[in-house]
Design a protein around this motif. Structure first.
Motif, PDB file in Angstrom:
ATOM      1  N   LYS B  90     -19.076   6.657 -38.467  1.00 42.81           N
ATOM      2  CA  LYS B  90     -19.541   8.037 -38.486  1.00 42.81           C
ATOM      3  C   LYS B  90     -21.030   8.068 -38.817  1.00 42.81           C
ATOM      4  O   LYS B  90     -21.818   8.713 -38.154  1.00 42.81           O
ATOM      5  CB  LYS B  90     -18.737   8.815 -39.517  1.00 42.81           C
ATOM      6  N   SER B  91     -21.396   7.345 -39.877  1.00 42.55           N
ATOM      7  CA  SER B  91     -22.805   7.281 -40.240  1.00 42.55           C
ATOM      8  C   SER B  91     -23.031   6.067 -41.134  1.00 42.55           C
ATOM      9  O   SER B  91     -22.085   5.492 -41.670  1.00 42.55           O
ATOM     10  CB  SER B  91     -23.216   8.551 -40.977  1.00 42.55           C
ATOM     11  N   SER B  92     -24.295   5.689 -41.297  1.00 42.69           N
ATOM     12  CA  SER B  92     -24.619   4.556 -42.157  1.00 42.69           C
ATOM     13  C   SER B  92     -25.761   4.939 -43.083  1.00 42.69           C
ATOM     14  O   SER B  92     -26.626   5.726 -42.709  1.00 42.69           O
ATOM     15  CB  SER B  92     -25.084   3.354 -41.334  1.00 42.69           C
ATOM     16  N   ASP B  93     -25.747   4.402 -44.284  1.00 45.91           N
ATOM     17  CA  ASP B  93     -26.918   4.518 -45.150  1.00 45.91           C
ATOM     18  C   ASP B  93     -27.035   3.229 -45.962  1.00 45.91           C
ATOM     19  O   ASP B  93     -26.266   2.287 -45.754  1.00 45.91           O
ATOM     20  CB  ASP B  93     -26.853   5.764 -46.030  1.00 45.91           C
ATOM     21  N   GLU B  94     -28.007   3.206 -46.881  1.00 48.40           N
ATOM     22  CA  GLU B  94     -28.277   1.987 -47.631  1.00 48.40           C
ATOM     23  C   GLU B  94     -27.044   1.462 -48.356  1.00 48.40           C
ATOM     24  O   GLU B  94     -26.872   0.270 -48.539  1.00 48.40           O
ATOM     25  CB  GLU B  94     -29.396   2.221 -48.658  1.00 48.40           C
ATOM     26  N   ASP B  95     -26.188   2.373 -48.782  1.00 46.15           N
ATOM     27  CA  ASP B  95     -25.061   1.965 -49.621  1.00 46.15           C
ATOM     28  C   ASP B  95     -23.858   1.475 -48.833  1.00 46.15           C
ATOM     29  O   ASP B  95     -22.942   0.887 -49.402  1.00 46.15           O
ATOM     30  CB  ASP B  95     -24.608   3.138 -50.505  1.00 46.15           C
ATOM     31  N   GLY B  96     -23.848   1.729 -47.553  1.00 42.52           N
ATOM     32  CA  GLY B  96     -22.704   1.294 -46.780  1.00 42.52           C
ATOM     33  C   GLY B  96     -22.492   2.133 -45.545  1.00 42.52           C
ATOM     34  O   GLY B  96     -23.401   2.817 -45.083  1.00 42.52           O
ATOM     35  N   PHE B 113     -18.688  -5.021 -49.017  1.00 45.80           N
ATOM     36  CA  PHE B 113     -17.657  -5.394 -48.057  1.00 45.80           C
ATOM     37  C   PHE B 113     -18.202  -5.534 -46.641  1.00 45.80           C
ATOM     38  O   PHE B 113     -17.446  -5.531 -45.684  1.00 45.80           O
ATOM     39  CB  PHE B 113     -16.514  -4.375 -48.081  1.00 45.80           C
ATOM     40  N   LEU B 114     -19.531  -5.640 -46.503  1.00 46.66           N
ATOM     41  CA  LEU B 114     -20.119  -5.883 -45.188  1.00 46.66           C
ATOM     42  C   LEU B 114     -20.188  -7.384 -44.967  1.00 46.66           C
ATOM     43  O   LEU B 114     -20.233  -8.151 -45.921  1.00 46.66           O
ATOM     44  CB  LEU B 114     -21.513  -5.265 -45.109  1.00 46.66           C
ATOM     45  N   PRO B 115     -20.178  -7.817 -43.702  1.00 47.66           N
ATOM     46  CA  PRO B 115     -20.213  -9.265 -43.461  1.00 47.66           C
ATOM     47  C   PRO B 115     -21.508  -9.881 -43.973  1.00 47.66           C
ATOM     48  O   PRO B 115     -22.553  -9.247 -43.946  1.00 47.66           O
ATOM     49  CB  PRO B 115     -20.100  -9.375 -41.938  1.00 47.66           C
ATOM     50  N   GLU B 116     -21.415 -11.101 -44.473  1.00 49.90           N
ATOM     51  CA  GLU B 116     -22.586 -11.818 -45.008  1.00 49.90           C
ATOM     52  C   GLU B 116     -23.199 -12.687 -43.917  1.00 49.90           C
ATOM     53  O   GLU B 116     -22.464 -13.344 -43.190  1.00 49.90           O
ATOM     54  CB  GLU B 116     -22.143 -12.725 -46.164  1.00 49.90           C
ATOM     55  N   ALA B 203     -15.805  -7.662 -44.199  1.00 49.36           N
ATOM     56  CA  ALA B 203     -16.361  -8.970 -44.545  1.00 49.36           C
ATOM     57  C   ALA B 203     -15.328 -10.054 -44.308  1.00 49.36           C
ATOM     58  O   ALA B 203     -14.848 -10.684 -45.231  1.00 49.36           O
ATOM     59  CB  ALA B 203     -16.807  -8.972 -46.001  1.00 49.36           C
ATOM     60  N   GLU B 204     -14.948 -10.252 -43.074  1.00 51.19           N
ATOM     61  CA  GLU B 204     -13.930 -11.247 -42.790  1.00 51.19           C
ATOM     62  C   GLU B 204     -13.985 -11.579 -41.311  1.00 51.19           C
ATOM     63  O   GLU B 204     -14.407 -10.749 -40.507  1.00 51.19           O
ATOM     64  CB  GLU B 204     -12.562 -10.644 -43.127  1.00 51.19           C
TER      65      GLU B 204
END
Lengths: 205, 225
Positions: B90-96, B113-116, B203-204
């Motif tokens: 829906k949307s993105s910002d610095e926090d997720g 929980f974002l991919p590394e 993150a998987e």
């Protein structure tokens, strides 16, 4: 109000979609009848005030109905290619694998056709089903009514098109056998997996 | 993702609905009350699945309603932890990232929980993932655009549900000051939280935008997994 059992059974996406579509078609039929009666009365020239009860439109229900149908029948969802017969077949053949209830539900909901997708759904896939992965994938593929390649192509677009709504007559014909009271519409839990997530039907932690 | 809940309730049917079959009238009342609402610790109610038990309709002193005691099954949206679902960004910002399911919007992927390794690109307003594991986190924004894999708004992502949370923000007893002030309602809105939120992870291996993993064979799994 009292919650007797917050999680008495699991429902697959397809079942929910069928339920919502049934509501939707009921609603459409009712609106059509109401409109027809109104027109007939106008034509006859006797506006009859005291006729059939007008059922009120349930706004909240309509909202969630339409939005959920949109989500569940979006092009990236496998429900587009699923049929009731196919799903019955799929759950039956999945019973031969040692899967938990939750894993089976997700296989039905996501219809994984690639190993990567299966890895996400099933814990320790390789250790548990090292040589059966291909068999599982082909079982899923055979349960879909159309070649799965088309679904994946569509998913690549990353776009859910509202026109994906399948309102054609035959779509409803398929759902004719749906009866809410039948036991088989509840997620088929024959051969529930051992232990791990078998306690899903009790309270969530 | 969807469950059936058994619920017991008492519903009142208005005399103007006596013309309908009782079963239909009761279902309508229940749908009016529950559909598209969050039930605390149960989930987001979709619609009545079926009626299990309906008592005899009773008339109470004081109104003309027929009161029924009903036990019914409700189709509820409540994905269980570790379930994999499809959602749209829906949307993105610095926090997720915030995701949407169409009928439900309070699905979040927090930064952890974002991919590394991944970073937020303030120009594109989107998070991106760098598949090359050698690059250090500090210079992610210097990576060539071609090696970045963006998670754009509108993209379909496969996510794993990590946790869900219910908030019950019942308005307390009305305060004397609020009753006087005309803007009392506006103030109340500020502190409002979504009553049901779901936290998800991408993150998987195999999670994230669906096209990332399209035609990704077993080789990828072996290399990175």
């Amino acid at each position: 109000m009292e919650v007797i059992n917050p999680r008495s059974a699991l429902l697959s996406n397809y079942e929910v979609l069928a339920l919502l579509r049934e509501l939707e078609s009921d609603h459409l039929a009712k609106t059509r009848t109401a409109l027809r009666i109104k027109k007939e009365e106008e034509a006859s020239g006797f506006p009859n005030k005291s006729h059939v009860v007008q059922e009120e439109v349930l706004q909240n229900l309509r909202t969630i109905e339409i939005e959920a149908i949109q989500y569940l029948s979006a092009i990236y969802q496998p429900t587009v290619n699923q049929t009731e017969a196919g799903l019955t077949q799929l759950t039956k053949s999945l019973a031969s694998y040692d899967l938990t209830k939750a894993e089976k539900l997700q296989i039905v909901n996501l219809a994984p056709t690639e190993p990567v997708e299966l890895y996400v759904i099933i814990e320790e896939l390789e250790d548990r089903f090292g040589d059966k992965i291909d068999g599982m994938l082909s079982t899923v593929r055979s349960s879909l009514s159309e070649p799965a390649a088309e679904v994946l192509d569509g998913a690549g677009e990353g776009e859910a098109q509202p026109e994906q709504f399948v309102y054609s007559e035959d779509a409803y014909m398929e759902e004719q056998p749906w009866e809410p009271d039948e036991n088989d519409v509840v997620f088929d839990d024959v051969g529930e997996g051992v232990g791990i997530e078998g306690d899903l039907d009790v309270d969530d932690d | 993702m969807f469950i059936l809940s058994i619920i017991k309730d008492t519903v009142a049917v208005h005399p103007s609905h006596f013309g309908l079959p009782p079963q239909q009238a009761i279902t309508n009342e229940l749908n009016k009350k529950y559909a598209n609402r969050v039930l605390h610790d149960v989930g987001l109610c979709m619609c009545v699945f079926d009626l299990a038990e309906v008592g005899e309709g009773k008339v109470r002193y004081g109104d003309g309603f027929l009161w029924y005691k009903v036990v019914f099954r409700l189709a509820v949206f409540r994905p269980f932890p570790s379930e994999v679902i499809l959602a749209k960004v829906k949307s993105s910002d610095e926090d997720g990232i915030r995701l949407t399911l169409g009928f439900f919007d309070d699905v979040y992927v927090p930064r952890i929980f974002l991919p590394e390794p991944s970073a937020f690109d303030p120009n594109e307003r989107a998070h991106f993932w760098v598949a090359d594991p050698d690059s250090a986190i500090s210079d992610l924004l210097d990576t060539p655009l071609t090696s970045r894999m963006y998670i754009d708004a509108g993209e379909v992502v496969r996510v794993r549900v990590e946790a869900d949370e219910f908030y019950d923000d019942e308005p307390g007893p009305p305060k004397a000051t609020e009753g006087v002030m005309a803007n009392g309602q506006a103030k109340e809105r500020e502190g409002r939280r979504a009553s049901y939120t779901i936290t998800c992870s991408i993150a998987e291996q195999g999670l994230g935008p669906v096209p990332w993993w399209k035609n990704a064979g077993m080789e990828v799994m072996d290399e990175e997994g």
